[in-house]
Design an enzyme around this catalytic site. Structure first.
Site, PDB file in Angstrom:
ATOM      1  N   LYS A  69       0.512  -0.813   0.199  1.00  0.00           N
ATOM      2  CA  LYS A  69       0.064  -0.128   0.063  1.00  0.00           C
ATOM      3  C   LYS A  69       1.100   1.317   0.308  1.00  0.00           C
ATOM      4  CE  LYS A  69      -3.925   2.333   0.351  1.00  0.00           C
ATOM      5  NZ  LYS A  69      -4.021   2.713  -1.017  1.00  0.00           N
ATOM      6  N   LYS A  93       4.119   2.035   8.842  1.00  0.00           N
ATOM      7  CA  LYS A  93       3.090   2.968   9.377  1.00  0.00           C
ATOM      8  C   LYS A  93       2.244   2.041   9.327  1.00  0.00           C
ATOM      9  CE  LYS A  93       3.310   7.238   6.951  1.00  0.00           C
ATOM     10  NZ  LYS A  93       2.809   8.052   6.965  1.00  0.00           N
ATOM     11  N   LYS A 105       5.344   1.580  -2.621  1.00  0.00           N
ATOM     12  CA  LYS A 105       5.282   3.347  -3.105  1.00  0.00           C
ATOM     13  C   LYS A 105       6.016   3.511  -4.901  1.00  0.00           C
ATOM     14  CE  LYS A 105       4.738   7.498  -0.903  1.00  0.00           C
ATOM     15  NZ  LYS A 105       3.829   7.300   0.383  1.00  0.00           N
ATOM     16  N   THR A 196      -5.883  12.186   8.150  1.00  0.00           N
ATOM     17  CA  THR A 196      -5.296  12.846   8.189  1.00  0.00           C
ATOM     18  C   THR A 196      -4.782  13.820   9.244  1.00  0.00           C
ATOM     19  OG1 THR A 196      -4.042  12.669   6.001  1.00  0.00           O
ATOM     20  CG2 THR A 196      -2.620  13.051   7.388  1.00  0.00           C
ATOM     21  N   ASN A 227      -3.469  20.786   3.020  1.00  0.00           N
ATOM     22  CA  ASN A 227      -4.603  19.782   3.183  1.00  0.00           C
ATOM     23  C   ASN A 227      -4.280  19.034   5.176  1.00  0.00           C
ATOM     24  OD1 ASN A 227      -5.128  16.193   3.904  1.00  0.00           O
ATOM     25  ND2 ASN A 227      -6.559  17.017   2.584  1.00  0.00           N
ATOM     26  N   SER A 367      -7.471   5.601   4.094  1.00  0.00           N
ATOM     27  CA  SER A 367      -7.576   4.985   2.133  1.00  0.00           C
ATOM     28  C   SER A 367      -7.500   3.144   3.089  1.00  0.00           C
ATOM     29  CB  SER A 367      -6.025   4.339   2.237  1.00  0.00           C
ATOM     30  OG  SER A 367      -5.337   6.278   1.759  1.00  0.00           O
TER      31      SER A 367
HETATM   32  P1  NAD Z   1      -0.064  20.393   0.674  1.00  0.00           P
HETATM   33  O1  NAD Z   1       0.471  20.805  -0.871  1.00  0.00           O
HETATM   34  O2  NAD Z   1      -1.258  20.281   0.315  1.00  0.00           O
HETATM   35  O3  NAD Z   1       0.151  21.630   1.561  1.00  0.00           O
HETATM   36  C1  NAD Z   1       1.392  22.067   1.788  1.00  0.00           C
HETATM   37  C2  NAD Z   1       1.626  23.413   3.027  1.00  0.00           C
HETATM   38  O4  NAD Z   1       3.036  23.847   2.740  1.00  0.00           O
HETATM   39  C3  NAD Z   1       1.222  24.232   1.678  1.00  0.00           C
HETATM   40  O5  NAD Z   1       0.232  25.247   2.607  1.00  0.00           O
HETATM   41  C4  NAD Z   1       2.503  25.689   1.406  1.00  0.00           C
HETATM   42  O6  NAD Z   1       1.500  26.672   1.370  1.00  0.00           O
HETATM   43  C5  NAD Z   1       2.691  24.906   3.193  1.00  0.00           C
HETATM   44  N1  NAD Z   1       4.797  25.285   2.950  1.00  0.00           N
HETATM   45  C6  NAD Z   1       5.130  25.120   1.833  1.00  0.00           C
HETATM   46  N2  NAD Z   1       6.690  25.358   1.886  1.00  0.00           N
HETATM   47  C7  NAD Z   1       6.209  26.059   3.331  1.00  0.00           C
HETATM   48  C8  NAD Z   1       7.384  26.591   4.123  1.00  0.00           C
HETATM   49  N3  NAD Z   1       8.810  26.712   3.869  1.00  0.00           N
HETATM   50  N4  NAD Z   1       6.828  27.136   5.014  1.00  0.00           N
HETATM   51  C9  NAD Z   1       5.705  27.004   5.629  1.00  0.00           C
HETATM   52  N5  NAD Z   1       5.162  26.639   4.805  1.00  0.00           N
HETATM   53  C10 NAD Z   1       5.623  25.356   3.966  1.00  0.00           C
HETATM   54  O7  NAD Z   1       0.001  18.548   1.354  1.00  0.00           O
HETATM   55  P2  NAD Z   1      -0.340  18.103   2.103  1.00  0.00           P
HETATM   56  O8  NAD Z   1      -0.916  17.319   1.525  1.00  0.00           O
HETATM   57  O9  NAD Z   1      -1.066  19.373   3.231  1.00  0.00           O
HETATM   58  O10 NAD Z   1       1.027  17.575   3.274  1.00  0.00           O
HETATM   59  C11 NAD Z   1       1.979  18.253   3.995  1.00  0.00           C
HETATM   60  C12 NAD Z   1       3.067  17.222   4.488  1.00  0.00           C
HETATM   61  O11 NAD Z   1       2.023  16.188   5.487  1.00  0.00           O
HETATM   62  C13 NAD Z   1       3.720  16.992   3.412  1.00  0.00           C
HETATM   63  O12 NAD Z   1       5.066  16.367   3.813  1.00  0.00           O
HETATM   64  C14 NAD Z   1       3.230  15.387   3.261  1.00  0.00           C
HETATM   65  O13 NAD Z   1       3.855  14.210   2.667  1.00  0.00           O
HETATM   66  C15 NAD Z   1       2.838  15.160   4.119  1.00  0.00           C
HETATM   67  N6  NAD Z   1       1.481  14.105   4.525  1.00  0.00           N
HETATM   68  C16 NAD Z   1       0.245  14.372   3.789  1.00  0.00           C
HETATM   69  C17 NAD Z   1      -0.865  13.233   4.039  1.00  0.00           C
HETATM   70  C18 NAD Z   1      -2.142  14.004   3.629  1.00  0.00           C
HETATM   71  O14 NAD Z   1      -3.346  12.803   3.759  1.00  0.00           O
HETATM   72  N7  NAD Z   1      -1.571  14.371   2.467  1.00  0.00           N
HETATM   73  C19 NAD Z   1      -0.387  12.200   4.627  1.00  0.00           C
HETATM   74  C20 NAD Z   1       0.604  11.893   5.644  1.00  0.00           C
HETATM   75  C21 NAD Z   1       1.668  13.185   5.183  1.00  0.00           C
END
Ligand code: NAD
Length: 425
Positions: A69, A93, A105, A196, A227, A367
């Protein structure tokens, strides 16, 4: 996604060190660390300048606990080692969250912003043609990751089902469970978008209860307002935590009074209107500049808050700023936001750090619920999904908290040893 670091070797070294400390069987551990299979594929896409070939990968790390997954990433810095490391983290995880999944992945080396919509669709479908044989509801279940989304999952699902049709496979609704993170109207899951952030807040609540703290007095800074950051902020503020600082890629905002918390939906509204967070000091229905100020992204990480939530990028807390971090609790919502050295330094200083493989596992738990929904041909309501998520997250936390007492170490080493033991023993 830093080209210069081999994140797979770095993770392997870290795990081998932990394995030595906790006397895990070295042979078994070395075997475990290697993915079961890496498939490298070439995907042709018709562009205005002729046919362009893109390179992609699917790493199937380990399926001892169930089908592989893990997401599919579109990024110019994707490489084999990154995909291997990400698939290994997924194995850990899923084991921690007690899900019946292993780790996988995928990734394509591409800057998706340079492609037109039809080129992106051709690339997404072309990738599925190439990995068709090794994926499926009980084999390997991809999902979105960096630069891929529900729309791309729909294209991929359509392609998978059309190929299955060509191969005269019996078509049934369970085939939709080959992918998760699909649009709700195309067999996706209500609540997957929030999963998340919601899962992270459930873990935060458990930590606060264990530490016997009163959440209403706790201040919080959150890095990232996408997100994960947005939903984490929303659910935490609904529960009474004081969100005193927020940031996005363009800058950070701070409440000048510690008693005051951001009104998260209003901040989102304001950000949508002006494109960035800077300037959004929304409180009680107005955006009042007197109640806050703009600070830098670096300053946000160093604020004297109780709880810090990095929810944006990797390696943001590192050797350069670890001495300046003042938070007492850190919830790693992004993947890998703290470097190994900074993690050890802060942990030794007594900071409680909830590692990413536990804190952000609400995403893969969501998921799992989507996969189950499709396999059982059901349609869950958001409320049911949140209840299921709560059960999964609380159980994962409670298992690790007990294991932490047994191993007498921090939550990160505990998570690794707990997950690896579950798989190799
Ligand atoms: P996203 O693209 O929706 O949001 C990222 C956010 O980070 C944006 O608001 C962006 O402006 C901000 N950002 C970028 N650079 C920055 C900086 N230097 N300082 C402050 N803010 C900054 O991404 P997401 O889905 O929210 O994912 C964020 C993290 O969570 C990633 O590491 C991702 O791998 C991890 N993650 C996401 C999920 C998921 O379901 N979306 C699940 C597990 C892990």
């Amino acid at each position: 996604m830093n080209k210069n670091t081999d994140v797979y070797s770095q993770t392997k070294d870290e795990i081998l060190k932990i394995g030595k400390k906790f006397k895990l069987d070295k042979n078994k551990l070395e075997n475990f660390l290697e993915p079961n299979r890496i498939l490298e594929v070439k995907i042709p896409v018709k562009t205005k300048k002729g046919i362009k070939i893109y390179k992609g990968y699917r790493s199937q790390h380990n399926n001892k606990l169930g089908p592989y997954k893990g997401g599919i990433r579109f990024h110019q810095n994707v490489d084999e080692n990154e995909v291997k490391a990400l698939s290994l983290w997924m194995t850990l995880k899923c084991a921690i969250a007690n899900l019946p999944f292993g780790g996988g992945k995928g990734g394509i080396i591409v800057n998706p912003k340079e492609l037109s919509e039809s080129e992106l669709e051709e690339l997404s479908k072309g990738y599925i043609k190439k990995i068709y044989d090794i994926i499926g509801p009980l084999k390997d279940i991809p999902a979105p990751d960096v630069n891929t989304n529900a729309k791309i999952m729909k294209w991929m699902t359509d392609e998978y089902i059309s190929l299955a049709n060509e191969k005269n496979k019996k078509i049934n609704r369970t085939l939709y469970s080959t992918f998760t993170g699909k649009p709700i109207e195309h067999n996706g899951l209500e609540g997957r978008e929030e999963a998340t952030g919601y899962g992270g807040v459930i873990i935060l609540e458990e930590v606060i209860k264990k530490l016997g703290l009163n959440k209403k007095t706790l201040t919080m800074a959150i890095q990232g307002f996408g997100n994960v950051g947005f939903y984490f902020a929303k659910f935490a503020s609904d529960l009474g935590y004081k969100i005193t600082a927020l940031s996005d890629s363009k800058g950070a905002i701070l409440k000048t009074s510690k008693e005051d918390s951001f009104d998260i939906p209003l901040v989102l509204e304001c950000k949508k209107k002006q494109g960035v967070l800077a300037g959004c000091y929304c409180s009680g229905g107005v955006c009042d500049i007197k109640k806050g100020k703009i600070i830098s992204n670096d300053e946000l990480l160093e604020l004297p808050v109780d709880i810090l939530v990095p929810a944006a990028l990797e390696n943001v807390i590192n050797e350069n700023n670890m001495h300046k971090i003042k938070a007492k609790i850190i919830i790693e919502m992004a993947n890998g936001p703290i470097t190994p050295n900074a993690f050890n330094y802060l942990s030794k200083k007594g900071v409680i750090i909830v590692p990413d493989i536990l804190a952000n596992s609400g995403g893969v738990a969501g998921s799992y619920i989507e996969w189950k929904q499709n396999l059982e041909n059901k349609k869950y309501k958001k409320k049911e999904v949140f209840t299921m998520l709560e059960t999964i997250m609380k159980k994962a936390f409670s298992n690790l908290w007990h294991a932490k007492e047994k191993y007498k170490t921090d939550l990160k080493e505990t998570s690794y040893v707990y997950a690896i033991n579950k798989i190799i023993e």
